[in-house]
Scaffold this motif. Structure first.
Motif, PDB file in Angstrom:
ATOM      1  N   ALA A  76     -17.462 -16.212   4.599  1.00 53.50           N
ATOM      2  CA  ALA A  76     -18.077 -16.486   3.864  1.00 53.50           C
ATOM      3  C   ALA A  76     -19.983 -15.800   4.509  1.00 53.50           C
ATOM      4  O   ALA A  76     -20.239 -15.382   4.653  1.00 53.50           O
ATOM      5  N   GLU A  77     -19.604 -17.083   5.558  1.00 51.67           N
ATOM      6  CA  GLU A  77     -20.753 -16.762   6.206  1.00 51.67           C
ATOM      7  C   GLU A  77     -20.661 -14.900   7.291  1.00 51.67           C
ATOM      8  O   GLU A  77     -22.200 -15.169   7.112  1.00 51.67           O
ATOM      9  N   ILE A  78     -19.931 -14.674   7.279  1.00 52.80           N
ATOM     10  CA  ILE A  78     -19.830 -12.700   7.902  1.00 52.80           C
ATOM     11  C   ILE A  78     -19.911 -12.290   6.785  1.00 52.80           C
ATOM     12  O   ILE A  78     -21.322 -11.522   6.585  1.00 52.80           O
TER      13      ILE A  78
ATOM     14  N   LEU B  88     -20.257  -4.162   8.834  1.00 54.21           N
ATOM     15  CA  LEU B  88     -18.901  -4.208   8.804  1.00 54.21           C
ATOM     16  C   LEU B  88     -17.854  -3.268   7.654  1.00 54.21           C
ATOM     17  O   LEU B  88     -17.016  -2.679   7.623  1.00 54.21           O
ATOM     18  N   LEU B  89     -18.919  -3.970   7.058  1.00 54.56           N
ATOM     19  CA  LEU B  89     -17.966  -2.929   5.116  1.00 54.56           C
ATOM     20  C   LEU B  89     -17.720  -1.902   4.854  1.00 54.56           C
ATOM     21  O   LEU B  89     -16.539  -1.097   4.391  1.00 54.56           O
TER      22      LEU B  89
ATOM     23  N   ARG C  77     -15.549  -0.816   6.775  1.00 56.21           N
ATOM     24  CA  ARG C  77     -13.557  -0.845   6.354  1.00 56.21           C
ATOM     25  C   ARG C  77     -13.522   0.192   5.361  1.00 56.21           C
ATOM     26  O   ARG C  77     -12.460   0.813   5.487  1.00 56.21           O
ATOM     27  N   LEU C  78     -14.403   0.763   4.793  1.00 60.97           N
ATOM     28  CA  LEU C  78     -14.093   0.896   3.572  1.00 60.97           C
ATOM     29  C   LEU C  78     -14.291   2.736   4.543  1.00 60.97           C
ATOM     30  O   LEU C  78     -13.306   3.871   3.058  1.00 60.97           O
ATOM     31  N   LYS C  79     -14.652   3.078   4.954  1.00 61.62           N
ATOM     32  CA  LYS C  79     -14.352   4.647   6.030  1.00 61.62           C
ATOM     33  C   LYS C  79     -13.252   4.725   5.998  1.00 61.62           C
ATOM     34  O   LYS C  79     -12.303   5.220   6.314  1.00 61.62           O
ATOM     35  N   HIS C  80     -13.073   3.187   7.142  1.00 60.22           N
ATOM     36  CA  HIS C  80     -11.424   3.502   7.407  1.00 60.22           C
ATOM     37  C   HIS C  80     -10.380   3.662   6.166  1.00 60.22           C
ATOM     38  O   HIS C  80      -9.517   5.032   6.139  1.00 60.22           O
ATOM     39  N   SER C  81     -11.221   3.489   5.507  1.00 63.82           N
ATOM     40  CA  SER C  81      -9.501   3.295   3.607  1.00 63.82           C
ATOM     41  C   SER C  81      -9.536   4.612   3.261  1.00 63.82           C
ATOM     42  O   SER C  81      -8.780   5.300   3.479  1.00 63.82           O
ATOM     43  N   VAL C  82     -10.790   5.181   3.234  1.00 62.98           N
ATOM     44  CA  VAL C  82     -11.195   6.329   2.676  1.00 62.98           C
ATOM     45  C   VAL C  82     -10.119   8.018   3.604  1.00 62.98           C
ATOM     46  O   VAL C  82      -9.592   8.806   3.453  1.00 62.98           O
TER      47      VAL C  82
ATOM     48  N   LEU D 104     -14.557  -1.627  -3.823  1.00 63.91           N
ATOM     49  CA  LEU D 104     -14.130  -0.516  -3.576  1.00 63.91           C
ATOM     50  C   LEU D 104     -12.567  -0.872  -2.585  1.00 63.91           C
ATOM     51  O   LEU D 104     -11.922  -0.194  -2.320  1.00 63.91           O
ATOM     52  N   ILE D 105     -13.275  -1.847  -1.329  1.00 63.60           N
ATOM     53  CA  ILE D 105     -12.110  -1.665  -0.916  1.00 63.60           C
ATOM     54  C   ILE D 105     -10.556  -2.112  -1.133  1.00 63.60           C
ATOM     55  O   ILE D 105      -9.829  -1.718  -0.869  1.00 63.60           O
TER      56      ILE D 105
END
Length: 614
Positions: A17-19, A28-29, A32-37, A230-231
C-alpha cells in the motif's frame, strides 16, 4: 467442509500500500502492464509461427501421401496380405492424422493467435488512456508547485529589499522614472508590493497543496486501481490461454496415439497393419491368380523324316536325344542388329559394349537458344587452358544413339526445358541440379571475376549440357576433372549452365501467373513498401519455385559480398532478370522495372525467407 475466504490478499500488505501511494506508483504499474502486453504479443507470435509450420508440414505430407498412393495404384497390383497393401494402409494413417488431428490442432492455434492479438490491442489502448490521464494529473500538480515556488521566491526577494532599505541611510533619495523618492516613500512602495506578493504566494501555495491532496487521495488511487485490475485481468487471460494451449497439445498427442493405436474398433492399429504382411501367402495368391500362357517359341522342333526318304538316315545325321552346346551354337547365336551408330552388335548384348563416340567437330547450332534470356552464350570462347567437363560416357551415348552430334541442341532432354517441379529435387523441391551448380560456383568461383557476366567455351558448354540433359541424376558430370586446379572458364561454364537452365524453363521461375503482380510491385517507389508487396507475391509462388528462388537469391547475396568476384547486387539483377521473368515487356522503361524487381528481391531476401531459421 468450509473454505476460508478471509485470507488477506498479499497486495493488501502495508508495504505494498505504501508503494502504491508513492510518487513512483504510476510508472511502476505502467511498466508492469507493458511487460504483460509484450508477453501476450510474444505468445501470439509464437502461435502464429507454429501454426504456419503445421500448415506447411500438412501440405507437404499431403502431397507425399497423394503421390505415393497414386504411384502404388497405377504401377502395382494390390493383393491381400502383400507389403503393398500394408504400405497403402500405413500411408492412410498419415492421411487420417492430417484430417482428424493436425488440421483441428492448426485451426485451434490460429484461433488462439487471433484472440491474443485482439487482447493485446485492447490492453495497449487502455494502458495508453490511463498513462495519459496519470501524467496529466501529475503535470497539473508539478505546474502548480512550480508557480507557487516562483511566487515564494518573489515574496522573499521583496522582503529582503525592504530589510536592506531599512538598514540604509534614509536621507538619501532614489532617482526613478517618476522622480526622486525618499526612503519612506521607497519603504511604503515596497510594503505595498510585499503585501501583493504575499497574497499571491499564499494563494498559489494553497492551490498546489490542494492539487497534491487530490492527486494523492483521489486520482492516484483510482488510476493505480485501474492499472492493477488491467494487469491482473491480462495475466489471468494469458494463464487461461496457456491452459488452452496445454489442453490442445494433450489432445493432439492423444489424437496421434489414437490414430496409430486406436482404442475403439474403428480401424486396426499401425503395428497390426505392419505385421499383417504374409510374403508366402501373398506370393501364393499372386501365382495362383496368374494366367499361364504356352509360348510357341519354347516348343521344341520334332524331327520328322521326309516322305521322300524311306530308309533311316546315316548315324552322323541323326539328331541326338540330348543336344550338346557345340551342336546348337548356330541356334543360340542371335542375328546381328545394326544400331544408329552404324556398328553391328548382337541383339541383347550388354549396353557397355564399346561404341564409337559421335563427332563433335561440326559447328554448334545455337538457333534453339534465346540470346536475350541467356546473354552469357553470346560472347566468343575464352582463351585456351579450360579445365573442361568430363567426357560423355559410352553408356550414355548408347542410350542416346539416335543423336549423332552432342553439340546440336535439337533434342528433347530430361533436364533443360522441363517443368521445375518434375525434376529430381530435395525435400524442399529445389532441383538437385540447381543446388549442385550453386555449390560448385561458391566452392571454386571465389576468385573468378565477373561470374554470370563472362562466357565459357561454347563447344564445351554444349557438350556438358548435352551430357547432363540426358541423365540429370548423374550430377558428377559437372564436377571439375582436377579439383586442385580449377580454371575460371570452368566456373563460367557452370554459371552459364545455371542461367540456361532457368532461361529454358517452360514457365519462368517467377511464373507467368505472377508476372503482372511483380511488374506492379516494381513500379512502387518506396523500397520498404515494395519489399512488403514482393514478400506477399513470393509467398504465393508454388513450392518448387519458392524454395528454388530462396536458394538462388542467397547465392546472389553470397557472390555480391566477395570482392574478387566484382558482381554487385545491381550487376546480378541486370544479368539475371531476363532469365527469371517473362519476356512480355520490351521497352527500356519496362525492362528497367523488371531489373529493379530482381534487384529488390535480392535486397529483401533476408526479410522474406528468414535464412537463419531455414
Amino acid at each position: 467442509m468450509t473454505t476460508n475466504t478471509d485470507v488477506p490478499s498479499p497486495l493488501q500488505e502495508p508495504a505494498i500500500a505504501e508503494i502504491l501511494a508513492s510518487d513512483s506508483a504510476l510508472d511502476l504499474l505502467l511498466a508492469r502492464l507493458k511487460h504483460s502486453v509484450k508477453a501476450c504479443d510474444e505468445f501470439a507470435n509464437y502461435l502464429k509461427r507454429k501454426q504456419n509450420y503445421e500448415e506447411n508440414y500438412a501440405r507437404d505430407v499431403k502431397r507425399a501421401v497423394t503421390s505415393c498412393k497414386s504411384s502404388i495404384k497405377s504401377n502395382t497390383s494390390i493383393s491381400k496380405g502383400s507389403f503393398v497393401e500394408s504400405l497403402d494402409k500405413i500411408i492412410s494413417f498419415d492421411d487420417r492424422i492430417l484430417v482428424d488431428v493436425r488440421s483441428p490442432y492448426s485451426k485451434a492455434l490460429e484461433k488462439m493467435q487471433d484472440e491474443l492479438t485482439s487482447v493485446s490491442a485492447t490492453f495497449v489502448r487502455l494502458r495508453k488512456q490511463l498513462k495519459e490521464e496519470g501524467h496529466k494529473r501529475e503535470k497539473e500538480v508539478q505546474d502548480a508547485i512550480n508557480q507557487a515556488e516562483k511566487s515564494k521566491n518573489r515574496y522573499y526577494s521583496l522582503c529582503n529589499d525592504l530589510e536592506r532599505l531599512r538598514q540604509s541611510d534614509q536621507s538619501q533619495k532614489k532617482i526613478t522614472l517618476q522622480g526622486r523618492k525618499t526612503g519612506s516613500q521607497q519603504e511604503e512602495e515596497l510594503v505595498r508590493k510585499i503585501n501583493a506578493a504575499d497574497q499571491d504566494y499564499n494563494a498559489k501555495a494553497n492551490a498546489s497543496q490542494k492539487l497534491k491532496n487530490e492527486l494523492v487521495n483521489t486520482h492516484r488511487p483510482r488510476i493505480s486501481k485501474k492499472l492493477q485490475d488491467l494487469i491482473l485481468e491480462l495475466d489471468t487471460a494469458l494463464q487461461l490461454q496457456l491452459q488452452k494451449y496445454a489442453a490442445y497439445n494433450e489432445s493432439f498427442v492423444v489424437g496421434l496415439g489414437n490414430q496409430v493405436a486406436p482404442l475403439g474398433a474403428n480401424h486396426s492399429s499401425m503395428a497390426t497393419v505392419a505385421a499383417s504382411v504374409n510374403p508366402e501367402q501373398n506370393l501364393y495368391n499372386y501365382l495362383k491368380g496368374s494366367r499361364v500362357e504356352k509360348k510357341h517359341y519354347f516348343v521344341p522342333v520334332e524331327y520328322k523324316k521326309h516322305p521322300l526318304f524311306k530308309s533311316e538316315p546315316p548315324a552322323q545325321f541323326r539328331v541326338p536325344a540330348t543336344p550338346s552346346v557345340s551342336n546348337n551354337v548356330s541356334k543360340l547365336d542371335p542375328p546381328l542388329a545394326t544400331t544408329n551408330n552404324s556398328v553391328s552388335q548382337p541383339v541383347g548384348s550388354p549396353s557397355f559394349m564399346p561404341v564409337p563416340e559421335p563427332p563433335i567437330s561440326s559447328p554448334v547450332n545455337y538457333s534453339t537458344l534465346d540470346p536475350t534470356r541467356s546473354p552469357a552464350l553470346s560472347v566468343s570462347p575464352s582463351p585456351a587452358g579450360l579445365a573442361g567437363p568430363r567426357p560423355i560416357s559410352t553408356e550414355m551415348r548408347n542410350n542416346s544413339s539416335s543423336i549423332t552430334n552432342p553439340t546440336t541442341p535439337a533434342y528433347s532432354g530430361l533436364l533443360f526445358g522441363q517443368p521445375i517441379e518434375s525434376l529430381p529435387h530435395d525435400e524442399e523441391m529445389v532441383p538437385l541440379f540447381v543446388k549442385k551448380c550453386i555449390n560448385l560456383i561458391e566452392t571454386y568461383g571465389s576468385n573468378s571475376e565477373g561470374i554470370y557476366r563472362s562466357s565459357p567455351n561454347k563447344l564445351k558448354l554444349e557438350e556438358i549440357k548435352y551430357a547432363i540433359d540426358q541423365d540429370p541424376s548423374d550430377l558428377s558430370i559437372l564436377d571439375p576433372p582436377d579439383p586442385s586446379n580449377v580454371s575460371d572458364d570452368y566456373v563460367y561454364m557452370i554459371a552459364s549452365l545455371l542461367k540456361v537452365f532457368f532461361a529454358e524453363l517452360p514457365d519462368p521461375l517467377l511464373t507467368k501467373e505472377q508476372s503482372g503482380n511483380f511488374f506492379k510491385a516494381g513500379q512502387i517507389e518506396d523500397a520498404a513498401t515494395m519489399h512488403i508487396q514482393l514478400h506477399r507475391i513470393v509467398f504465393e509462388l508454388p513450392d518448387a519455385n519458392y524454395f528454388t528462388l530462396r536458394d538462388l537469391l542467397f547465392h546472389f547475396i553470397h557472390l555480391s559480398q566477395i570482392p574478387r568476384v566484382r558482381m554487385s547486387v545491381k550487376n546480378l539483377s541486370i544479368v539475371w532478370f531476363n532469365n527469371l521473368l517473362v519476356n512480355e515487356y520490351t521497352t527500356r522503361d519496362e525492362l528497367a522495372v523488371q531489373q529493379r524487381v530482381v534487384e529488390e528481391l535480392i535486397n529483401a531476401a533476408p526479410e522474406i525467407f528468414n535464412p537463419k531459421e531455414d
